[in-house]
Motif scaffolding. Structure first.
Motif, PDB file in Angstrom:
ATOM      1  N   SER A   4       0.839  -1.192   0.000  1.00 36.34           N
ATOM      2  CA  SER A   4       0.000   0.000   0.000  1.00 36.34           C
ATOM      3  C   SER A   4       0.877   1.246   0.000  1.00 36.34           C
ATOM      4  CB  SER A   4      -0.907   0.007   1.230  1.00 36.34           C
ATOM      5  OG  SER A   4      -0.139   0.241   2.408  1.00 36.34           O
ATOM      6  N   PHE A   5       0.264   2.359  -0.389  1.00 40.50           N
ATOM      7  CA  PHE A   5       0.992   3.619  -0.338  1.00 40.50           C
ATOM      8  C   PHE A   5       1.276   4.028   1.101  1.00 40.50           C
ATOM      9  CE2 PHE A   5      -0.592   4.079  -4.706  1.00 40.50           C
ATOM     10  CZ  PHE A   5       0.560   4.520  -5.336  1.00 40.50           C
ATOM     11  N   ASP A   6       0.469   3.562   2.033  1.00 47.09           N
ATOM     12  CA  ASP A   6       0.748   3.839   3.443  1.00 47.09           C
ATOM     13  C   ASP A   6       2.070   3.205   3.855  1.00 47.09           C
ATOM     14  OD1 ASP A   6      -1.542   5.306   3.784  1.00 47.09           O
ATOM     15  OD2 ASP A   6      -2.723   3.645   4.589  1.00 47.09           O
ATOM     16  N   VAL A   7       2.301   1.970   3.407  1.00 48.12           N
ATOM     17  CA  VAL A   7       3.558   1.285   3.717  1.00 48.12           C
ATOM     18  C   VAL A   7       4.715   1.961   3.001  1.00 48.12           C
ATOM     19  CG1 VAL A   7       4.843  -0.871   3.417  1.00 48.12           C
ATOM     20  CG2 VAL A   7       2.470  -0.936   4.217  1.00 48.12           C
ATOM     21  N   LEU A   8       4.518   2.266   1.725  1.00 47.64           N
ATOM     22  CA  LEU A   8       5.581   2.881   0.930  1.00 47.64           C
ATOM     23  C   LEU A   8       5.931   4.265   1.469  1.00 47.64           C
ATOM     24  CD1 LEU A   8       7.284   2.318  -1.582  1.00 47.64           C
ATOM     25  CD2 LEU A   8       5.523   3.421  -2.947  1.00 47.64           C
ATOM     26  N   GLY A   9       4.927   5.076   1.729  1.00 46.59           N
ATOM     27  CA  GLY A   9       5.173   6.405   2.283  1.00 46.59           C
ATOM     28  C   GLY A   9       5.777   6.338   3.666  1.00 46.59           C
ATOM     29  N   GLY A  10       5.324   5.357   4.452  1.00 50.31           N
ATOM     30  CA  GLY A  10       5.887   5.180   5.782  1.00 50.31           C
ATOM     31  C   GLY A  10       7.362   4.820   5.740  1.00 50.31           C
ATOM     32  N   ALA A  11       7.751   4.017   4.758  1.00 48.51           N
ATOM     33  CA  ALA A  11       9.157   3.648   4.613  1.00 48.51           C
ATOM     34  C   ALA A  11      10.009   4.862   4.264  1.00 48.51           C
ATOM     35  CB  ALA A  11       9.299   2.574   3.533  1.00 48.51           C
ATOM     36  N   TYR A  12       9.472   5.714   3.405  1.00 54.06           N
ATOM     37  CA  TYR A  12      10.188   6.933   3.033  1.00 54.06           C
ATOM     38  C   TYR A  12      10.369   7.828   4.260  1.00 54.06           C
ATOM     39  CZ  TYR A  12      11.616  10.563  -0.338  1.00 54.06           C
ATOM     40  OH  TYR A  12      12.335  11.498  -1.051  1.00 54.06           O
ATOM     41  N   GLU A  13       9.287   7.959   5.053  1.00 58.75           N
ATOM     42  CA  GLU A  13       9.359   8.766   6.275  1.00 58.75           C
ATOM     43  C   GLU A  13      10.359   8.170   7.265  1.00 58.75           C
ATOM     44  OE1 GLU A  13       7.467  11.665   7.319  1.00 58.75           O
ATOM     45  OE2 GLU A  13       7.268  11.791   5.155  1.00 58.75           O
ATOM     46  N   TYR A  14      10.386   6.852   7.340  1.00 59.92           N
ATOM     47  CA  TYR A  14      11.339   6.175   8.228  1.00 59.92           C
ATOM     48  C   TYR A  14      12.777   6.546   7.859  1.00 59.92           C
ATOM     49  CZ  TYR A  14      14.473   2.332   9.551  1.00 59.92           C
ATOM     50  OH  TYR A  14      15.536   1.587   9.999  1.00 59.92           O
ATOM     51  N   LEU A  15      13.081   6.502   6.578  1.00 62.85           N
ATOM     52  CA  LEU A  15      14.430   6.861   6.145  1.00 62.85           C
ATOM     53  C   LEU A  15      14.734   8.328   6.418  1.00 62.85           C
ATOM     54  CD1 LEU A  15      14.818   4.955   2.747  1.00 62.85           C
ATOM     55  CD2 LEU A  15      15.895   4.410   4.927  1.00 62.85           C
TER      56      LEU A  15
END
Length: 522
Positions: A165-176
């Motif tokens: 999901s985009f929630d997972v993808l966006g969350g990964a970007y925020e994590y980095l």
């Protein structure tokens, strides 16, 4: 099998960790984000290409141009073009195509060529997206290290909507973003505002569906994304917001654009340039564009070239050594006249410094544009340990009637927890400050939490004028002030009222839906 947040984050950090032999952690973002976004684009393009092939039989009867037209009309939202691979051969500028050549010399050159080709093929979406790409030089990043990073990143699950999901993808970007910031020290302040501070500003300003949101110093785009996330969390449609930003550093502007795409937010316009010197968002007549919601964490006490003649200079021109009020003036000029509101994080010096800053402060207060001053704890930011404050402004005449002719002061300077490198606001801290901000006040009210840590008071402008327009928070409220109204009861009353309102809205929407009337949830 669904991809977990932890899995993608671990894989991406493994890729970033390959850079430790080549550069300091402060520089990881310039390499990892372009590679991550390139892989996302390639995985997404491949996914839709396979859909196109599976759902269209008899393609052999079509010309290449006809097949291309159908695919890009119905399946693809961007192009990954072909690039020359030498000797008359061409290959697609995709992640997988270049990954297959990592053992060959000049890997960085092929990466650069591919990224530039994607920018050129999609000028409306990806112009200058990948930044300067200096890291593709062999002198900066050796072929061996770049190959190791790409191999490690390739172990990340496919980055397309059919797999995560985009929630997972966006969350990964925020994590980095956060992890790079934690390891970058003060440099992180150039592009990353702590998420709890962003959340507080967004909760205070409350963007609504279909409004325009603008950040004149947008960094990595966190405030714009948080606006959409908040609207979504409250049952609205985050993608209905129109998002605008400007960022002085081209590479950072690229990070912001990639961040927005990773969160599936495509209605945005991020410009590159110095907002004070060259504001890029303009009306057709050349005047400053105006927006419903404006929020920013500009660079503090920046040296700048003062305006010689500019309509934004309400009340005067900020001094050359301190651009703080110039950013505020730009934000005020950018507010829509009917419902514009702005929130900005600044050092406490803007509240009391003299000279031309005092003259600007006087004009702002005389025009009743300042709604609130929210004092924050020290050491919240990566770039400074000093305490800061959020200043909230409303367009002329847009304050609530009970707040006209006054300023709400909230002192939250003692509400924080200590972490390893900086102080942090908790969810409870944020919720309490937001509840106090949105509560109704009388001028006689002085409210304080019984155990200390949060106090607020609505101060009449006449009292501030009597203090020579000094906005120092301590002049108007004390953490030890006698409690005339219990803060806990005030917050609880606000939360109950908000819950009842949402419940009533849901009942209304259900009745309307049963009657065949839709669209009111937007």
């Amino acid at each position: 099998m669904a991809v977990t947040q932890q899995e993608i984050e671990n894989r991406l950090w493994d890729a970033a960790d390959e850079l430790r032999v080549a550069m300091p952690e402060a520089q990881y973002a310039s390499v990892i984000f372009p590679l991550m976004f390139w892989k996302y684009l390639s995985d997404t393009w491949d996914y839709h290409h396979q859909e196109f092939l599976a759902e269209n039989e008899g393609l052999e009867s079509l010309t290449d141009d006809e097949a291309h037209e159908i695919e890009y009309r119905d399946y693809q939202s961007f192009d990954i073009p072909f690039v020359s691979s030498g000797a008359g051969h061409y290959s697609r500028a995709s992640w997988s195509a270049v990954l297959g050549t990592v053992t060959q010399p000049r890997l960085g050159q092929r990466v650069r060529t591919s990224l530039q080709a994607i920018e050129t093929a999609n000028p409306d979406k990806f112009s200058r997206l990948f930044g300067s790409m200096t890291w593709t030089s062999e002198e900066v990043l050796s072929n061996e290290v770049l190959a190791a990073v790409m191999r490690a990143m390739n172990r990340t699950p496919k980055m397309h909507e059919g797999n995560m999901s985009f929630d997972v993808l966006g969350g990964a970007y925020e994590y980095l973003l956060k992890r790079f910031s934690d390891g970058s020290g003060t440099r992180a302040g150039q592009f990353f505002t702590p998420r709890e501070v962003v959340e507080l500003i967004v909760e205070v300003l409350e963007p609504k569906a279909f409004e325009s949101v603008y950040d004149p110093t947008c960094g990595s785009g966190g405030m714009l994304i948080a606006s959409a996330n908040l609207l979504k969390a409250h049952g609205g449609r985050g993608y209905s917001l129109r998002l605008f930003g400007q960022e002085a550093v081209p590479d950072t502007a690229g990070v912001a654009r990639m961040n927005l795409f990773m969160h599936n937010l495509t209605d945005f316009h991020i410009e590159v340039g110095d907002t004070l010197k060259d504001p890029r968002h303009k009306k057709p007549d050349g005047s400053i564009a105006q927006f419903d919601v404006i929020m920013a964490n500009p660079p503090y006490s920046l040296k700048w070239k003062p305006w010689s003649k500019d309509p934004r200079a309400i009340g005067g021109v900020a001094p050359q050594a301190l651009a703080d009020w110039a950013f505020v003036q730009h934000m005020m000029a950018s507010m829509t006249p009917t419902k514009g509101r702005a929130g900005v994080v600044l050092p406490h010096g803007v509240l009391f410094r003299g000279g031309t800053e005092a003259a600007i402060r006087q004009r702002v207060l005389d025009d009743d544009l300042l709604e609130a001053v929210i004092g924050l704890p020290p050491n919240l930011f990566y770039s400074t340990t000093i305490p800061t404050a959020i200043l909230v402004f409303r367009a002329p005449g847009c304050k609530a009637p009970e707040r006209q002719g006054g300023v709400l002061f909230i002192d939250a300077s003692m509400r924080f927890i200590k972490s390893k490198k900086r102080n942090m606001l908790t969810k409870e801290d944020i919720a309490d400050v937001v509840a106090v901000y949105h509560s109704k006040f009388n001028y006689d009210d002085v409210i304080s939490s019984g155990g200390g840590g949060l106090a607020a008071r609505l101060v009449p402008t006449a009292e501030i004028v009597a203090n020579d327009y000094d906005l120092k928070i301590g002049r108007y409220i004390k953490q030890t002030a006698a409690t005339q109204e219990d803060l806990g009861a005030l917050i609880e009353a606000y939360r109950l009222a908000r819950a009842e309102r949402r419940k009533a809205e849901q009942v209304m929407l259900s009745v309307l839906a049963d009657a065949g009337i839709e669209g009111f949830d937007e």
